[in-house]
Design a protein around this motif. Structure first.
Motif, PDB file in Angstrom:
ATOM      1  N   ALA A 179      16.435  77.291  50.355  1.00  0.00           N
ATOM      2  CA  ALA A 179      17.475  77.419  51.234  1.00  0.00           C
ATOM      3  C   ALA A 179      16.890  76.895  52.662  1.00  0.00           C
ATOM      4  O   ALA A 179      17.638  76.168  53.408  1.00  0.00           O
ATOM      5  CB  ALA A 179      18.038  78.544  51.474  1.00  0.00           C
ATOM      6  N   PHE A 180      15.500  77.046  52.826  1.00  0.00           N
ATOM      7  CA  PHE A 180      15.064  76.845  54.351  1.00  0.00           C
ATOM      8  C   PHE A 180      14.689  75.396  54.145  1.00  0.00           C
ATOM      9  O   PHE A 180      15.080  74.585  55.151  1.00  0.00           O
ATOM     10  CB  PHE A 180      13.881  77.555  54.353  1.00  0.00           C
ATOM     11  N   ASN A 181      14.308  74.940  52.887  1.00  0.00           N
ATOM     12  CA  ASN A 181      14.059  73.392  53.006  1.00  0.00           C
ATOM     13  C   ASN A 181      15.291  72.450  53.353  1.00  0.00           C
ATOM     14  O   ASN A 181      15.432  71.495  54.095  1.00  0.00           O
ATOM     15  CB  ASN A 181      13.251  73.006  51.853  1.00  0.00           C
ATOM     16  N   ALA A 182      16.419  72.856  52.682  1.00  0.00           N
ATOM     17  CA  ALA A 182      17.794  72.090  52.704  1.00  0.00           C
ATOM     18  C   ALA A 182      18.265  72.355  54.139  1.00  0.00           C
ATOM     19  O   ALA A 182      19.011  71.625  54.707  1.00  0.00           O
ATOM     20  CB  ALA A 182      18.587  72.869  51.584  1.00  0.00           C
ATOM     21  N   GLY A 183      18.131  73.669  54.606  1.00  0.00           N
ATOM     22  CA  GLY A 183      18.865  74.007  56.105  1.00  0.00           C
ATOM     23  C   GLY A 183      18.061  73.136  57.112  1.00  0.00           C
ATOM     24  O   GLY A 183      18.692  72.879  58.082  1.00  0.00           O
ATOM     25  N   ALA A 189      20.306  66.897  60.222  1.00  0.00           N
ATOM     26  CA  ALA A 189      21.136  65.653  59.934  1.00  0.00           C
ATOM     27  C   ALA A 189      22.358  65.813  60.793  1.00  0.00           C
ATOM     28  O   ALA A 189      23.119  64.612  61.259  1.00  0.00           O
ATOM     29  CB  ALA A 189      21.454  65.753  58.462  1.00  0.00           C
ATOM     30  N   VAL A 190      22.850  67.051  61.011  1.00  0.00           N
ATOM     31  CA  VAL A 190      24.349  67.282  61.713  1.00  0.00           C
ATOM     32  C   VAL A 190      23.999  67.849  63.037  1.00  0.00           C
ATOM     33  O   VAL A 190      25.136  67.722  63.841  1.00  0.00           O
ATOM     34  CB  VAL A 190      25.371  67.901  60.805  1.00  0.00           C
ATOM     35  N   VAL A 191      23.020  68.496  63.513  1.00  0.00           N
ATOM     36  CA  VAL A 191      23.023  69.184  64.747  1.00  0.00           C
ATOM     37  C   VAL A 191      21.909  68.548  65.733  1.00  0.00           C
ATOM     38  O   VAL A 191      22.191  68.035  66.724  1.00  0.00           O
ATOM     39  CB  VAL A 191      22.650  70.612  64.784  1.00  0.00           C
ATOM     40  N   CYS A 192      20.579  68.542  65.130  1.00  0.00           N
ATOM     41  CA  CYS A 192      19.377  67.921  66.044  1.00  0.00           C
ATOM     42  C   CYS A 192      19.549  66.472  65.648  1.00  0.00           C
ATOM     43  O   CYS A 192      18.282  66.254  65.315  1.00  0.00           O
ATOM     44  CB  CYS A 192      18.208  68.871  65.651  1.00  0.00           C
ATOM     45  N   SER A 194      19.170  62.637  66.336  1.00  0.00           N
ATOM     46  CA  SER A 194      17.867  61.713  67.053  1.00  0.00           C
ATOM     47  C   SER A 194      18.643  61.276  68.803  1.00  0.00           C
ATOM     48  O   SER A 194      17.917  61.830  69.698  1.00  0.00           O
ATOM     49  CB  SER A 194      17.707  60.348  66.394  1.00  0.00           C
ATOM     50  N   ARG A 195      19.693  61.144  68.635  1.00  0.00           N
ATOM     51  CA  ARG A 195      20.090  60.246  69.988  1.00  0.00           C
ATOM     52  C   ARG A 195      21.293  61.401  70.689  1.00  0.00           C
ATOM     53  O   ARG A 195      21.087  61.424  71.963  1.00  0.00           O
ATOM     54  CB  ARG A 195      21.009  59.274  69.937  1.00  0.00           C
ATOM     55  N   SER A 196      21.914  62.494  70.094  1.00  0.00           N
ATOM     56  CA  SER A 196      22.825  63.190  70.726  1.00  0.00           C
ATOM     57  C   SER A 196      22.428  64.605  70.006  1.00  0.00           C
ATOM     58  O   SER A 196      23.621  65.144  69.512  1.00  0.00           O
ATOM     59  CB  SER A 196      24.238  62.654  70.814  1.00  0.00           C
ATOM     60  N   PRO A 197      21.432  65.234  70.191  1.00  0.00           N
ATOM     61  CA  PRO A 197      21.564  66.661  69.750  1.00  0.00           C
ATOM     62  C   PRO A 197      22.528  67.564  70.342  1.00  0.00           C
ATOM     63  O   PRO A 197      22.826  67.431  71.464  1.00  0.00           O
ATOM     64  CB  PRO A 197      20.198  67.341  70.203  1.00  0.00           C
ATOM     65  N   ASP A 200      23.747  73.205  71.770  1.00  0.00           N
ATOM     66  CA  ASP A 200      24.719  74.206  71.976  1.00  0.00           C
ATOM     67  C   ASP A 200      25.246  74.989  70.351  1.00  0.00           C
ATOM     68  O   ASP A 200      25.550  76.151  70.526  1.00  0.00           O
ATOM     69  CB  ASP A 200      26.053  74.261  72.693  1.00  0.00           C
ATOM     70  N   GLU A 201      25.118  74.011  69.467  1.00  0.00           N
ATOM     71  CA  GLU A 201      25.646  74.588  68.149  1.00  0.00           C
ATOM     72  C   GLU A 201      24.353  74.819  67.235  1.00  0.00           C
ATOM     73  O   GLU A 201      24.456  75.242  66.050  1.00  0.00           O
ATOM     74  CB  GLU A 201      26.315  73.497  67.563  1.00  0.00           C
ATOM     75  N   CYS A 202      23.045  74.669  67.757  1.00  0.00           N
ATOM     76  CA  CYS A 202      21.877  74.824  66.963  1.00  0.00           C
ATOM     77  C   CYS A 202      21.414  76.323  66.759  1.00  0.00           C
ATOM     78  O   CYS A 202      21.321  76.924  67.748  1.00  0.00           O
ATOM     79  CB  CYS A 202      20.841  73.928  67.370  1.00  0.00           C
ATOM     80  N   PRO A 203      20.990  76.715  65.505  1.00  0.00           N
ATOM     81  CA  PRO A 203      20.725  78.100  65.456  1.00  0.00           C
ATOM     82  C   PRO A 203      19.416  78.379  65.831  1.00  0.00           C
ATOM     83  O   PRO A 203      18.865  79.516  65.925  1.00  0.00           O
ATOM     84  CB  PRO A 203      20.897  78.126  63.730  1.00  0.00           C
TER      85      PRO A 203
END
Length: 290
Positions: A179-183, A189-192, A194-197, A200-203
């Protein structure tokens, strides 16, 4: 360096993971391998429908190995980089011949298969078979660079550096490490991004070394950007491949001239496709390989 509690990633992933075929219970090791080939340099949304059709059509490596290359290339459609389709066909043949039609679990055995490199071998070993290995793609490298190392962008890929960096973060428990690898991949892919991290939504926001340092700008070489597609040889090759996929008979040079009017460009593209095993000269024109 910043310490990173794996639970921050796994707890977030348990709630926010996208529903993707290869994450569903019971998804086969063969399906995982096919998905990894398709996902190389291709968006998830384009892969899912074609993946599902492939697995209905070729549910085992031996099924794909028995298919003619032309049929495989037609089924690949517009996923791009069609040499991946031929590499996947060769990989299926090797699994059927050498491994009794069963996708290997061992990383070294996976690396010995056509078309499989460091990332893909470990992804299959972890996500299909549950073994404990660091799985590092571009997204994971970026999350580690920011959250752990405190820099805006990762250095150039280097397995000797990247794999130990991820291995140091992995939990010992086999279920949790998967789960950690996939997480970590999902966060990148969806939060952090490259261009627009979306910090505020990042765990990991509260412990992110880069964010705690004030999100300093990248001070190294600019990140490598993907080559422009419009007008590139890759686009022109795609046009020719679309014509060949659409025809059951040889496509005449005159027909190809409609998509590639310049004779010199047309010759260069066709020679390249022939060299890569994607097109074959035939009486009357050009075809997909038999």
């Amino acid at each position: 360096m910043t310490a990173l509690d794996p639970a921050l990633v796994t707890d977030w992933f348990a709630v926010h993971a996208r529903d993707l075929p290869w994450r569903r219970p019971g998804f086969s090791a063969w399906g995982t391998l096919v998905s990894e080939f398709m996902l190389q340099q291709t968006q998830v949304a384009r892969v899912v429908p074609i993946l599902e059709e492939w697995l209905r059509r070729w549910p085992t490596p031996a099924d794909l190995a028995a298919a003619p290359p032309a049929e495989v290339l037609r089924a690949w459609g517009r996923l791009g980089y069609p040499r991946r389709a031929l590499a996947l066909h060769a990989c299926a043949t090797a699994i059927a011949d050498r491994h009794g039609n069963v996708v290997p679990e061992d990383v070294d055995e996976l690396l010995a298969l056509p078309g499989i490199g460091d990332y893909t071998a470990r992804a299959i070993a972890v996500f299909a078979h549950g073994h404990r290995h660091p799985v590092v793609d571009t997204n994971v490298r970026r999350v580690i660079a920011r959250a752990v190392q405190g820099v805006a962008q990762p250095e150039a890929p280097a397995a000797r550096r990247d794999l130990p960096a991820m291995a140091a973060l992995l939990p010992d428990d086999l279920v949790e490490q998967r789960a950690f690898n996939a997480g970590m991949m999902e966060i990148g892919a969806v939060v952090c991004t490259s261009r627009s991290p979306r910090c505020d939504e990042c765990p990991l926001a509260a412990v992110c070394a880069w964010r705690l340092a004030g999100s300093p700008a990248h001070d190294g070489p600019p990140p490598r950007r993907q080559a422009r597609f419009e007008g590139s040889d890759r686009q022109l090759r795609g046009r020719v491949m679309a014509e060949l996929r659409a025809s059951d008979v040889p496509v005449a040079e005159a027909e190809l001239a409609a998509v590639l009017p310049d004779p010199g460009v047309r010759s260069r593209i066709l020679v390249g496709l022939e060299r890569d095993g994607l097109a074959t000269r035939a009486e009357g024109g050009w075809t997909l390989p038999a």
